[in-house]
Design an enzyme around this catalytic site. Sequence first.
Site, PDB file in Angstrom:
ATOM      1  N   PHE A 126       0.854  -1.186   0.000  1.00  0.00           N
ATOM      2  CA  PHE A 126       0.000   0.000   0.000  1.00  0.00           C
ATOM      3  C   PHE A 126       0.901   1.252   0.000  1.00  0.00           C
ATOM      4  O   PHE A 126       1.925   1.265   0.673  1.00  0.00           O
ATOM      5  CB  PHE A 126      -0.890  -0.049   1.239  1.00  0.00           C
ATOM      6  N   ASP A 203       1.478  -5.337   7.918  1.00  0.00           N
ATOM      7  CA  ASP A 203       0.311  -4.478   7.817  1.00  0.00           C
ATOM      8  C   ASP A 203      -0.929  -5.371   7.680  1.00  0.00           C
ATOM      9  O   ASP A 203      -1.025  -6.168   6.745  1.00  0.00           O
ATOM     10  CB  ASP A 203       0.464  -3.554   6.598  1.00  0.00           C
ATOM     11  N   TYR A 228     -11.255   0.849  10.483  1.00  0.00           N
ATOM     12  CA  TYR A 228     -12.437   1.371   9.785  1.00  0.00           C
ATOM     13  C   TYR A 228     -12.840   0.515   8.600  1.00  0.00           C
ATOM     14  O   TYR A 228     -13.799   0.834   7.917  1.00  0.00           O
ATOM     15  CB  TYR A 228     -12.211   2.830   9.350  1.00  0.00           C
ATOM     16  N   LYS A 229     -12.086  -0.561   8.331  1.00  0.00           N
ATOM     17  CA  LYS A 229     -12.427  -1.444   7.213  1.00  0.00           C
ATOM     18  C   LYS A 229     -13.342  -2.554   7.734  1.00  0.00           C
ATOM     19  O   LYS A 229     -14.489  -2.289   8.076  1.00  0.00           O
ATOM     20  CB  LYS A 229     -11.138  -1.934   6.552  1.00  0.00           C
ATOM     21  N   ARG A 376     -12.391  -3.749  -8.012  1.00  0.00           N
ATOM     22  CA  ARG A 376     -12.250  -4.470  -6.746  1.00  0.00           C
ATOM     23  C   ARG A 376     -13.607  -4.585  -6.068  1.00  0.00           C
ATOM     24  O   ARG A 376     -14.309  -3.597  -5.878  1.00  0.00           O
ATOM     25  CB  ARG A 376     -11.265  -3.717  -5.854  1.00  0.00           C
TER      26      ARG A 376
HETATM   27  C1  LIG Z   1      -6.239   1.236   4.343  1.00  0.00           C
HETATM   28  C2  LIG Z   1      -4.786   0.933   4.455  1.00  0.00           C
HETATM   29  C3  LIG Z   1      -3.920   1.816   5.126  1.00  0.00           C
HETATM   30  C4  LIG Z   1      -4.442   3.130   5.650  1.00  0.00           C
HETATM   31  O1  LIG Z   1      -3.565   3.813   6.442  1.00  0.00           O
HETATM   32  P1  LIG Z   1      -4.099   5.140   7.176  1.00  0.00           P
HETATM   33  O2  LIG Z   1      -2.966   5.598   7.975  1.00  0.00           O
HETATM   34  O3  LIG Z   1      -5.314   4.758   7.956  1.00  0.00           O
HETATM   35  O4  LIG Z   1      -4.488   6.112   6.106  1.00  0.00           O
HETATM   36  C5  LIG Z   1      -2.599   1.443   5.276  1.00  0.00           C
HETATM   37  N1  LIG Z   1      -2.144   0.261   4.780  1.00  0.00           N
HETATM   38  C6  LIG Z   1      -2.952  -0.587   4.099  1.00  0.00           C
HETATM   39  C7  LIG Z   1      -2.420  -1.878   3.590  1.00  0.00           C
HETATM   40  C8  LIG Z   1      -4.288  -0.264   3.910  1.00  0.00           C
HETATM   41  O5  LIG Z   1      -5.076  -1.088   3.234  1.00  0.00           O
END
Ligand SMILES: *Cc1c(COP(=O)(O)O)cnc(C)c1O
Length: 416
Positions: A126, A203, A228-229, A376
């Site tokens: 990401f 992560d 939040y997911k 997706r």
């Molecule tokens: C959604 C997501 C993030 C989000 O990071 P934030 O600090 O909340 O913006 C980070 N890593 C991955 C793999 C994600 O899917």
Amino acid sequence: MDLSRHYAETQDAQDSIGHFRSLFYIPDNELVYYDGNSLGRLPLATRERLREAIDREWGHDLIRGWDVWIDLARSAGDILAASVLHVAPGEVILSDSTSVNLYKLAAAALDARPGRRAIVIDDDNFPTDRYVLEGLAAARGLELRVVETDIDAGIDPARVAAALDDDVALVCLSHVAYRSGAIADMVAITTAAHRVGALTLWDLCHSAGAVRVPLRESGADLAVGCTYKYLNAGPGAPAFLYVRRDLQEALRQPIWGWFGRRDQFAMAAGYDPAESIDRYLVGTPPVLGGYAVIEGARITAEAGVDALAAKGQRLTEYTNQLAQEWLGPRLTLASPADPRRRGSHVTFRSPEAWQMCQALKAAGVIPDFRTPERLRIGLAPLYTRFVDVYDGMARLRDIVESDAHLSYPAELGRVT
Ligand SMILES: *Cc1c(COP(=O)(O)O)cnc(C)c1O
């Protein structure tokens, strides 16, 4: 295969966790929501809890609320540890955002491996993960070893292993790939990293609440993830971090805030980190977001991660089957073909994916576009029904058969 809607209805009727949908606020039952892996739905209990917290705790109790709020980061962490991550109490805490936690833990890991000059990441992580590690490498003059990852098949453990030697301080990867949903082999990669004395940082954003995370089995050192997911804690809700118990005192994170200090309210001179997961805190925790995490995690705990993962596999596979039957060569599977090798979302490839995405939104179906050419479909198992899969894919079939999506712009918008 059975292509009737009745088949989907039967699957819903037999779904042992189907009733969890009724725990969510769903004002529009016609809307097909395929984005619970980006922003989960609002649990009814959370709406109540937040109203109460705002009126009674903030409104009435005012500063006296801190008698209770002070333990929130830790109690939310313990719920996540027990029910979502399957690790011990005191190994997880709620704090900051995923990006900030990633920075804190990566920096702590690098400090714990002085003399080692390399960080291993992959080119498909990401963006925030890649940028945070790029920044750390630049600030410290370290080498960033970027392993190549197939954007659909996911991380190849052999390629990661080939990048390892005794100069590597840290390996940082995602467990479930944000685009394809491919699950990385956490056990194999962590074992290989440990063999050369490196630490691992995972992560878990697309894993938490969707799949079993083998933190214990792999011996993983560190992890971060958002709430939040699949955990449904709401936009911008605080993230979590995991530090394996035996590492907690050996590692120090770089932001020396008062919430991480031993005996915080002594307000004493000098920073002296707490002897627990608390040392990974920085400042005042977001209380309302913390309550939302607790409520969201409770629902996940009640359903059970294994039941959620099993349903997720069935939903993604059903989506894939309908896509193949109805959309044939115009939409091809980009995620791993084995449902056990992906999380709770599934991704398809088409040069027209962005136009399909726009046409779907106009038709009351909310998917995600991910560059390049990927549609997706997130299937959060707590509230997504088999009929949602059926209805959304049927709408996509009708769009594509009539070429209705081709009237939408092919150029990408700013937010996709
Ligand atoms: C959604 C997501 C993030 C989000 O990071 P934030 O600090 O909340 O913006 C980070 N890593 C991955 C793999 C994600 O899917």
